[in-house]
Structures are given as C-alpha cells and as structure tokens.
Design an enzyme around this catalytic site. Structure first.
Site, PDB file in Angstrom:
ATOM      1  N   ASN A  91      28.469  38.869  45.144  1.00 56.14           N
ATOM      2  CA  ASN A  91      29.547  38.670  44.184  1.00 56.14           C
ATOM      3  C   ASN A  91      29.050  39.083  42.798  1.00 56.14           C
ATOM      4  O   ASN A  91      28.697  38.253  41.970  1.00 56.14           O
ATOM      5  CB  ASN A  91      29.999  37.206  44.191  1.00 56.14           C
ATOM      6  CG  ASN A  91      31.150  36.946  43.234  1.00 56.14           C
ATOM      7  OD1 ASN A  91      31.681  37.855  42.612  1.00 56.14           O
ATOM      8  ND2 ASN A  91      31.527  35.680  43.114  1.00 56.14           N
ATOM      9  N   SER A 136      39.867  37.440  47.401  1.00 58.84           N
ATOM     10  CA  SER A 136      41.269  37.379  46.982  1.00 58.84           C
ATOM     11  C   SER A 136      42.061  38.645  47.231  1.00 58.84           C
ATOM     12  O   SER A 136      43.275  38.648  47.013  1.00 58.84           O
ATOM     13  CB  SER A 136      41.336  36.999  45.503  1.00 58.84           C
ATOM     14  OG  SER A 136      41.035  35.627  45.335  1.00 58.84           O
ATOM     15  N   LYS A 191      45.012  38.092  49.306  1.00 63.76           N
ATOM     16  CA  LYS A 191      46.321  37.719  48.765  1.00 63.76           C
ATOM     17  C   LYS A 191      47.332  38.858  48.897  1.00 63.76           C
ATOM     18  O   LYS A 191      48.538  38.617  49.023  1.00 63.76           O
ATOM     19  CB  LYS A 191      46.172  37.301  47.300  1.00 63.76           C
ATOM     20  CG  LYS A 191      45.391  36.008  47.100  1.00 63.76           C
ATOM     21  CD  LYS A 191      45.196  35.704  45.616  1.00 63.76           C
ATOM     22  CE  LYS A 191      44.633  34.311  45.371  1.00 63.76           C
ATOM     23  NZ  LYS A 191      43.267  34.121  45.871  1.00 63.76           N
ATOM     24  N   LYS A 206      43.386  45.295  42.855  1.00 66.11           N
ATOM     25  CA  LYS A 206      43.129  43.885  43.144  1.00 66.11           C
ATOM     26  C   LYS A 206      41.639  43.700  43.346  1.00 66.11           C
ATOM     27  O   LYS A 206      40.980  44.509  44.017  1.00 66.11           O
ATOM     28  CB  LYS A 206      43.876  43.415  44.399  1.00 66.11           C
ATOM     29  CG  LYS A 206      43.772  41.920  44.654  1.00 66.11           C
ATOM     30  CD  LYS A 206      44.551  41.123  43.625  1.00 66.11           C
ATOM     31  CE  LYS A 206      44.352  39.609  43.763  1.00 66.11           C
ATOM     32  NZ  LYS A 206      43.048  39.177  43.188  1.00 66.11           N
ATOM     33  N   GLU A 222      48.468  44.066  41.438  1.00 60.83           N
ATOM     34  CA  GLU A 222      48.654  44.052  39.993  1.00 60.83           C
ATOM     35  C   GLU A 222      48.798  45.496  39.541  1.00 60.83           C
ATOM     36  O   GLU A 222      48.035  46.361  39.967  1.00 60.83           O
ATOM     37  CB  GLU A 222      47.464  43.360  39.327  1.00 60.83           C
ATOM     38  CG  GLU A 222      47.346  41.899  39.761  1.00 60.83           C
ATOM     39  CD  GLU A 222      45.958  41.306  39.571  1.00 60.83           C
ATOM     40  OE1 GLU A 222      45.093  41.993  38.978  1.00 60.83           O
ATOM     41  OE2 GLU A 222      45.726  40.180  40.040  1.00 60.83           O
ATOM     42  N   TYR A 260      46.643  32.253  37.457  1.00 63.38           N
ATOM     43  CA  TYR A 260      46.104  32.702  38.738  1.00 63.38           C
ATOM     44  C   TYR A 260      45.625  31.503  39.542  1.00 63.38           C
ATOM     45  O   TYR A 260      44.900  30.643  39.019  1.00 63.38           O
ATOM     46  CB  TYR A 260      44.953  33.667  38.480  1.00 63.38           C
ATOM     47  CG  TYR A 260      44.433  34.376  39.702  1.00 63.38           C
ATOM     48  CD1 TYR A 260      45.181  35.377  40.312  1.00 63.38           C
ATOM     49  CD2 TYR A 260      43.195  34.070  40.235  1.00 63.38           C
ATOM     50  CE1 TYR A 260      44.702  36.056  41.424  1.00 63.38           C
ATOM     51  CE2 TYR A 260      42.701  34.733  41.344  1.00 63.38           C
ATOM     52  CZ  TYR A 260      43.466  35.714  41.933  1.00 63.38           C
ATOM     53  OH  TYR A 260      42.995  36.374  43.039  1.00 63.38           O
ATOM     54  N   SER A 295      36.633  38.088  45.639  1.00 64.20           N
ATOM     55  CA  SER A 295      35.265  37.560  45.651  1.00 64.20           C
ATOM     56  C   SER A 295      35.200  36.303  46.505  1.00 64.20           C
ATOM     57  O   SER A 295      36.152  35.522  46.563  1.00 64.20           O
ATOM     58  CB  SER A 295      34.802  37.196  44.232  1.00 64.20           C
ATOM     59  OG  SER A 295      34.907  38.280  43.346  1.00 64.20           O
TER      60      SER A 295
END
Length: 384
Positions: free
Chosen positions: A362, A84, A87, A334, A291, A169, A337
């Site tokens: 992960n 992610s 993103k 951020k 974030e 999310y 995974s």
C-alpha cells in the site's frame, strides 16, 4: 507554462494509438519501466503488475515477486487485492439490478431493509448511499460494530448534512449500497458477484472468495514493516473492498468500460450506467464507483481529486441538474488499497487508452497517480 505543456501532451492522447500497440512494444516497455522501476525502489514494493490497453489491444508489464518468501514472480494472472476499486464493481452490480428493474436509485434504504424505515439513513436514497452523499457516514465503521450490529448502527446514525449536499467517502455508505442491491436481487452479495457479474463481464480470474484452486496465484501483501499480510475482513468487506483480481481481468474490465458495446444488452447498459455523473465535488464528478474528470487534465488536478482531503474529509457536493453520460473528453479513475496492497485504474474512452497498476504494497496514492499520468501521456506522445 509547465501546465500548458502537460495539457498539450495529453491532448495528443486523442490521436490514434493503434500503431504504438502493434509495432512499438519495446517503446512501451521503456515508458512503463521509467515510471514503475523508480516507484518500486522508492517505496520498497515487492511486486507490481501493470497492464495497458491501447485501441482494444492489451499489453502486460510484470515486475518483482508476488511472495518474497517463495520468490514467486508476478504475472498477469497473479491475484491482487483491489481494495476500494471493488466499489466500482459494486456500482456495476447495482446498475445491473436497475437495468433488470429490481431496484431504483430513487428508492430509500427502508424499502429493502424495513428495520431502517423512519431512521435518518432512510431519508437518503440509494443514489445518495452509492455516491457517499447520504449525509456524513464515516470512512470506516467504529471498531465495536459487528456484522450482527450493522443494522443497529444505521438505525442510530445521525446525519451531519442533508442528503445530497455533502460527499464523505465512506465504506459503510458504499457497503450498504451493495448490501441493499443484494437484498433487491434476493441473493448473497458474493454469490452475485462471482456467478453473475464477473462472468457477464468476461472476468474469469476475479473473486470475492478465492477458491482453493486459485490460492497459488494469490499474492501476499506487505505492510510498512514488510510483514506478509492479507485483507482482514470487516463489516461489508465484500461490498466495499473485497475483490481480488488479476491484471489480465482488470484490463479486460477497463476495455469493456471503454467500449461497453461489446457486452450483451443488459450488462452493456449496466456498465454505461456507471459512467453517469451525479454530483460535482470540486473539479471531480462522482458516479457509481468511478470518479470523472474533464480530459485532458494536468497531473496537479488529478492529484487534487485523489488527495487525502477528498478521502478523509467531508466536501460540499452539488447535484448535477441533468445527470447524463459524460462528455467525450472524460477521464475515469479509481484508487484502491488494503493493508498490504495498492492499486489504481484510469482510462479515457475517447482516446481508447487505459491503465491498471496493481502492487502488493500500500504505497502512497500520489505516487500511483503521477506514474499513471506519466505513462498515459508518454504513450500518447510516442504514438504520434
């Protein structure tokens, strides 16, 4: 008292740290080793690439193997799945499209996908879709949704909340954001990333579709059973979790986020656009991918912002009255995974310091956050 001590330690990160990067490589190695080696042992992580930037200077720390079967050592050129963290790249592409005048974050999805006009999702804006505040899109698409059925899914979707009041999310939300951006630019999303965004950022070992010549550098991920796996593409995989990159490229990406001024004008403004905060969610501020948190920050507060509750559950969101560039003391982060990979990025522009951690397993997000927090704090303290 422990929190006060942590804050005092982190305040030192605002001090100049050039001398540490230039003169104390052994000290840096000891600091990173102390955080990373126990983490890898605890979670049985085969390999990790860690990169740090201090005052514009990168340093690389590589551990273990990219393939247990071939015993290929990890290097700063090893390709890891970013999950992610992709993103943030999607948000940067959308910001770039806005700089070029190809879209506005105030537009509705139906402007680019006419089949969505009049649907619940069309009541949201591109900004809502890009900040997970469209009204309750789920974390994942239902299993039965295919690429061919994507539009029909959004046509029938029903909101749980008014746009802009709730952050949930969501891969479908951010994936749609990327898809709409590609439609606005009238190009394939993966092509835009690989031929437009990555080169303009100075990233030449980052991919959506790994070319044959780079496959030898692509690490194998390992699941809980230590089976070698790689990402399983799904709907909007490219947009939501499709980037594969190296530590060398990712720390370059961190550096241009710390100092966008080194980029050409349009891309400089695009990167700066991803630093704008739009919604307050607890003690975190949500932007386009990144974030944000007030800095200095305790590890407890950073863990809360990256908790399972923030990832899995709806959380109340409040639109900021004056969306603007963040305050001088801001930490951006951020996580990312996939089934076999785990990554984390954090940086503080005012301190000119950042970290990238990439692993081919992960492992738990709290372990990533704690390790990165400890490394950044100790590097800053050692630089005094």
């Amino acid at each position: 008292m422990a929190n006060c001590a942590a804050i005092a330690l982190l305040c030192s990160a605002l001090l100049p740290v050039t001398s540490l990067a230039a003169d104390h490589t052994a000290d840096m190695r000891a600091i990173v080793d102390a955080a990373i080696r126990p983490l890898m042992a605890e979670h049985d992580v085969p390999g990790m690439a860690v990169a740090i930037t201090i005052d514009g200077k990168p340093a690389f720390f590589n551990y273990g193997v990219a393939s247990r079967e071939k015993q290929t050592p990890v290097s700063e050129k090893t390709l890891f799945e970013m999950g992610s963290i992709s993103k943030v790249f999607t948000g940067t592409l959308a910001s770039y499209a806005q700089v070029l005048g190809k879209l506005s974050l105030d537009d509705s999805p139906g402007k680019y996908m006419p089949q969505l006009k009049g649907s619940a999702i069309d009541k949201a804006s591109l900004l809502h879709v890009g900040t997970y505040t469209a009204g309750g899109l789920p974390l994942q698409f239902p299993d039965e949704v295919s690429n061919a059925g994507m539009a029909a899914y959004f046509q029938q979707w029903k909101a749980d909340a008014a746009p802009g009041t709730q952050r949930r999310y969501s891969n479908p939300s951010l994936g749609l954001f990327g898809h709409l951006t590609a439609l606005a630019l009238k190009r394939d999303f993966a092509e835009l990333m690989e031929t437009q965004l990555f080169p303009r950022l100075g990233l030449y070992n980052s991919h959506i579709r790994i070319p044959a010549g780079a496959m030898a550098s692509y690490a194998w991920g390992y699941n809980r059973d230590n089976k070698a796996i790689r990402v399983n593409p799904g709907v909007f995989a490219d947009e939501a979790y499709g980037v594969k990159s190296s530590a060398a490229d990712m720390i370059r990406f961190v550096q241009v986020n710390i100092d966008p001024g080194q980029l050409p004008g349009p891309m400089q403004r695009a990167v700066a656009g991803t630093h704008v905060g739009y919604f307050k969610v607890g003690e975190m501020v949500q932007g386009l991918g990144w974030e944000q948190y007030p800095y200095p920050i305790t590890v407890e507060r950073l863990l809360a912002g990256n908790s399972a509750t923030m990832i899995m559950d709806p959380n109340p969101a409040t639109r900021l009255d004056q969306p603007a560039a963040p305050a001088k003391g801001t930490l951006f982060n951020k996580t990312g995974s996939t089934g076999g990979f785990g990554a984390y990025v954090a940086f503080v522009p005012a301190a000119r310091i950042g970290i990238v951690m990439m692993a081919n397993k992960n492992y738990p997000i709290p372990s990533r956050v704690k390790a990165a927090h400890a490394i950044l704090a100790q590097l800053a303290a050692a630089a005094r």
